[in-house]
Motif scaffolding. Structure first.
Motif, PDB file in Angstrom:
ATOM      1  N   LYS A  30       1.589  11.248 101.640  1.00 22.68           N
ATOM      2  CA  LYS A  30       0.586  11.767 102.012  1.00 22.68           C
ATOM      3  C   LYS A  30       1.486  13.326 102.592  1.00 22.68           C
ATOM      4  O   LYS A  30       0.652  14.260 103.197  1.00 22.68           O
ATOM      5  N   MET A  31       2.226  12.839 102.821  1.00 18.04           N
ATOM      6  CA  MET A  31       3.134  14.172 103.578  1.00 18.04           C
ATOM      7  C   MET A  31       3.655  15.299 103.258  1.00 18.04           C
ATOM      8  O   MET A  31       3.791  16.391 103.073  1.00 18.04           O
ATOM      9  N   LYS A  32       3.599  14.951 101.799  1.00 24.89           N
ATOM     10  CA  LYS A  32       4.085  15.856 100.370  1.00 24.89           C
ATOM     11  C   LYS A  32       2.867  16.650 100.770  1.00 24.89           C
ATOM     12  O   LYS A  32       2.850  17.941 100.242  1.00 24.89           O
ATOM     13  N   LYS A  36       3.077  20.669 100.945  1.00 25.16           N
ATOM     14  CA  LYS A  36       2.302  21.905  99.574  1.00 25.16           C
ATOM     15  C   LYS A  36       1.200  22.527 100.561  1.00 25.16           C
ATOM     16  O   LYS A  36       0.772  23.836  99.715  1.00 25.16           O
ATOM     17  N   LEU A  37       0.734  21.961 100.404  1.00 25.52           N
ATOM     18  CA  LEU A  37      -0.778  22.507 101.160  1.00 25.52           C
ATOM     19  C   LEU A  37      -0.577  23.579 102.752  1.00 25.52           C
ATOM     20  O   LEU A  37      -1.296  24.347 102.981  1.00 25.52           O
ATOM     21  N   ARG A  43       1.493  30.799 102.747  1.00 25.37           N
ATOM     22  CA  ARG A  43       2.168  32.001 101.240  1.00 25.37           C
ATOM     23  C   ARG A  43       0.349  33.276 100.962  1.00 25.37           C
ATOM     24  O   ARG A  43       0.511  34.043 101.305  1.00 25.37           O
ATOM     25  N   HIS A  44      -0.881  32.292 101.248  1.00 24.39           N
ATOM     26  CA  HIS A  44      -1.739  32.848 101.330  1.00 24.39           C
ATOM     27  C   HIS A  44      -1.781  33.551 102.902  1.00 24.39           C
ATOM     28  O   HIS A  44      -2.131  35.091 103.066  1.00 24.39           O
ATOM     29  N   LEU A  45      -2.055  33.541 104.418  1.00 23.51           N
ATOM     30  CA  LEU A  45      -1.800  33.955 105.284  1.00 23.51           C
ATOM     31  C   LEU A  45      -0.856  35.433 105.646  1.00 23.51           C
ATOM     32  O   LEU A  45      -1.423  36.339 105.867  1.00 23.51           O
TER      33      LEU A  45
END
Length: 131
Positions: A30-32, A36-37, A43-45
């Motif tokens: 879950k942490m991985k 990643k999210l 990157r998007h920001l």
């Protein structure tokens, strides 16, 4: 064909009781996924921020260009990056002083300071070391 049995993760999710290794693996996965999210969102920001900053600087340079061409005689070409030392030249007119401060602010707009600068240098060193 498709399997009618749920995946191992789904079985473990619905089990209700886990041994420590299973719980650790589930939390790690879950942490991985969250990491990643988070990286994808950052990157998007960053790309959004860079695009908005680029548009702002283009708009600012166009406004300065229009102000320059409005009723003033053409001046000789200047170097692309003319450095104004605001504190050292007393003879600058008020208009040039405002332009100089604006340029100075635009130059320092993205500059990292303090702990952010230290962390950025470490990150760059790590990237350089990995390649």
């Amino acid at each position: 064909g498709e399997c009618d049995f749920p995946a191992e993760e789904d079985v473990l999710e619905n089990a209700g009781v886990w041994n420590p290794e299973e719980a650790h693996r589930i939390l790690r996965d879950k942490m991985k996924k969250l990491q990643k999210l988070y990286v994808r969102q950052m990157r998007h920001l960053q790309t959004e921020y860079r695009g908005q900053r680029r548009r702002y600087l283009l708009e600012k340079s166009q406004v300065l260009g229009r102000a320059k061409s409005a009723g003033q005689p053409p001046s000789p070409p200047k170097p692309k990056y003319q450095d104004f030392k605001v504190h050292s030249s007393k003879q600058l007119s008020r208009e040039l002083l405002i332009k100089a401060k604006t340029r100075q602010c635009l130059r320092n707009y993205c500059k990292k300071r303090g702990i952010d600068a230290v962390l950025y240098k470490r990150q760059q060193a790590r990237k350089q070391h990995q390649t």
